[in-house]
Design a protein around this motif. Structure first.
Motif, PDB file in Angstrom:
ATOM      1  N   LEU A  36       0.940  -1.182  -0.058  1.00  9.58           N
ATOM      2  CA  LEU A  36      -0.008   0.006   0.006  1.00  9.58           C
ATOM      3  C   LEU A  36       0.842   1.192   0.196  1.00  9.58           C
ATOM      4  O   LEU A  36       0.297   2.044  -0.785  1.00  9.58           O
ATOM      5  N   ALA A  37       2.089   1.347   0.818  1.00  8.77           N
ATOM      6  CA  ALA A  37       2.817   2.366   0.668  1.00  8.77           C
ATOM      7  C   ALA A  37       3.593   2.586  -0.557  1.00  8.77           C
ATOM      8  O   ALA A  37       3.820   3.628  -1.096  1.00  8.77           O
ATOM      9  N   ARG A  38       3.771   1.463  -1.253  1.00  3.08           N
ATOM     10  CA  ARG A  38       4.629   1.695  -2.496  1.00  3.08           C
ATOM     11  C   ARG A  38       3.619   2.063  -3.548  1.00  3.08           C
ATOM     12  O   ARG A  38       4.024   3.098  -4.310  1.00  3.08           O
ATOM     13  N   GLY A  39       2.418   1.682  -3.491  1.00  4.94           N
ATOM     14  CA  GLY A  39       1.358   2.229  -4.499  1.00  4.94           C
ATOM     15  C   GLY A  39       1.195   3.752  -4.189  1.00  4.94           C
ATOM     16  O   GLY A  39       1.040   4.367  -5.087  1.00  4.94           O
ATOM     17  N   LYS A  40       1.052   4.043  -3.000  1.00  8.15           N
ATOM     18  CA  LYS A  40       0.847   5.521  -2.596  1.00  8.15           C
ATOM     19  C   LYS A  40       2.160   6.307  -3.093  1.00  8.15           C
ATOM     20  O   LYS A  40       1.720   7.181  -3.590  1.00  8.15           O
ATOM     21  N   ARG A  41       3.120   5.813  -2.998  1.00  7.96           N
ATOM     22  CA  ARG A  41       4.329   6.447  -3.431  1.00  7.96           C
ATOM     23  C   ARG A  41       4.306   6.661  -4.990  1.00  7.96           C
ATOM     24  O   ARG A  41       4.681   7.687  -5.424  1.00  7.96           O
ATOM     25  N   GLU A  42       4.037   5.635  -5.604  1.00  3.77           N
ATOM     26  CA  GLU A  42       4.017   5.744  -7.140  1.00  3.77           C
ATOM     27  C   GLU A  42       2.935   6.528  -7.727  1.00  3.77           C
ATOM     28  O   GLU A  42       3.226   7.308  -8.401  1.00  3.77           O
ATOM     29  N   ARG A  43       1.734   6.559  -7.132  1.00  3.29           N
ATOM     30  CA  ARG A  43       0.528   7.582  -7.474  1.00  3.29           C
ATOM     31  C   ARG A  43       0.994   9.091  -7.179  1.00  3.29           C
ATOM     32  O   ARG A  43       0.884   9.782  -8.081  1.00  3.29           O
ATOM     33  N   GLY A  44       1.783   9.266  -6.242  1.00  2.72           N
ATOM     34  CA  GLY A  44       2.307  10.422  -5.753  1.00  2.72           C
ATOM     35  C   GLY A  44       3.493  10.859  -6.917  1.00  2.72           C
ATOM     36  O   GLY A  44       3.371  12.074  -7.298  1.00  2.72           O
ATOM     37  N   GLU A  45       4.315  10.088  -7.153  1.00  4.47           N
ATOM     38  CA  GLU A  45       5.297  10.502  -8.182  1.00  4.47           C
ATOM     39  C   GLU A  45       4.680  10.677  -9.666  1.00  4.47           C
ATOM     40  O   GLU A  45       5.182  11.493 -10.280  1.00  4.47           O
ATOM     41  N   ARG A  46       3.647   9.908 -10.110  1.00  2.00           N
ATOM     42  CA  ARG A  46       2.930  10.094 -11.343  1.00  2.00           C
ATOM     43  C   ARG A  46       2.408  11.813 -11.478  1.00  2.00           C
ATOM     44  O   ARG A  46       2.349  12.138 -12.537  1.00  2.00           O
ATOM     45  N   ARG A  47       1.729  11.964 -10.176  1.00  2.00           N
ATOM     46  CA  ARG A  47       1.212  13.194 -10.159  1.00  2.00           C
ATOM     47  C   ARG A  47       2.120  14.492 -10.037  1.00  2.00           C
ATOM     48  O   ARG A  47       1.612  15.659 -10.271  1.00  2.00           O
ATOM     49  N   GLY A  48       3.412  14.086  -9.732  1.00  2.00           N
ATOM     50  CA  GLY A  48       4.366  15.176  -9.669  1.00  2.00           C
ATOM     51  C   GLY A  48       4.377  15.528  -8.231  1.00  2.00           C
ATOM     52  O   GLY A  48       5.015  16.533  -7.793  1.00  2.00           O
ATOM     53  N   ASP A  49       3.778  14.780  -7.261  1.00  2.00           N
ATOM     54  CA  ASP A  49       3.804  15.301  -5.846  1.00  2.00           C
ATOM     55  C   ASP A  49       4.765  14.495  -5.178  1.00  2.00           C
ATOM     56  O   ASP A  49       5.097  14.870  -4.117  1.00  2.00           O
TER      57      ASP A  49
END
Length: 65
Positions: A36-49
């Motif tokens: 879950l932490a990995r997915g959250k981190r990846e989603r944040g990186e795709r958005r530029g966050d």
């Protein structure tokens, strides 16, 4: 007045048997937490966050403009 006593031995035996399942469950929950932490981190990186601030790669039409 009535005096009662509880024999804890059978409950201790059950507790020992359940320890295997507790360890298995905890390992699975730890793995789920990591994913879950990995997915959250990846989603944040795709958005530029995320820490890289890279966002998503441009599409073909965006490259042409």
């Amino acid at each position: 007045m009535h005096a009662y006593a509880v024999d804890a031995q059978p409950l201790q035996e059950v507790d020992v048997r359940l320890e295997h399942f507790r360890r298995f469950r905890n390992q699975r929950l730890d793995a789920l937490s990591t994913e879950l932490a990995r997915g959250k981190r990846e989603r944040g990186e795709r958005r530029g966050d995320g820490p890289s601030g890279g966002g998503r790669p441009p599409t073909k039409s965006e490259e042409d403009t």
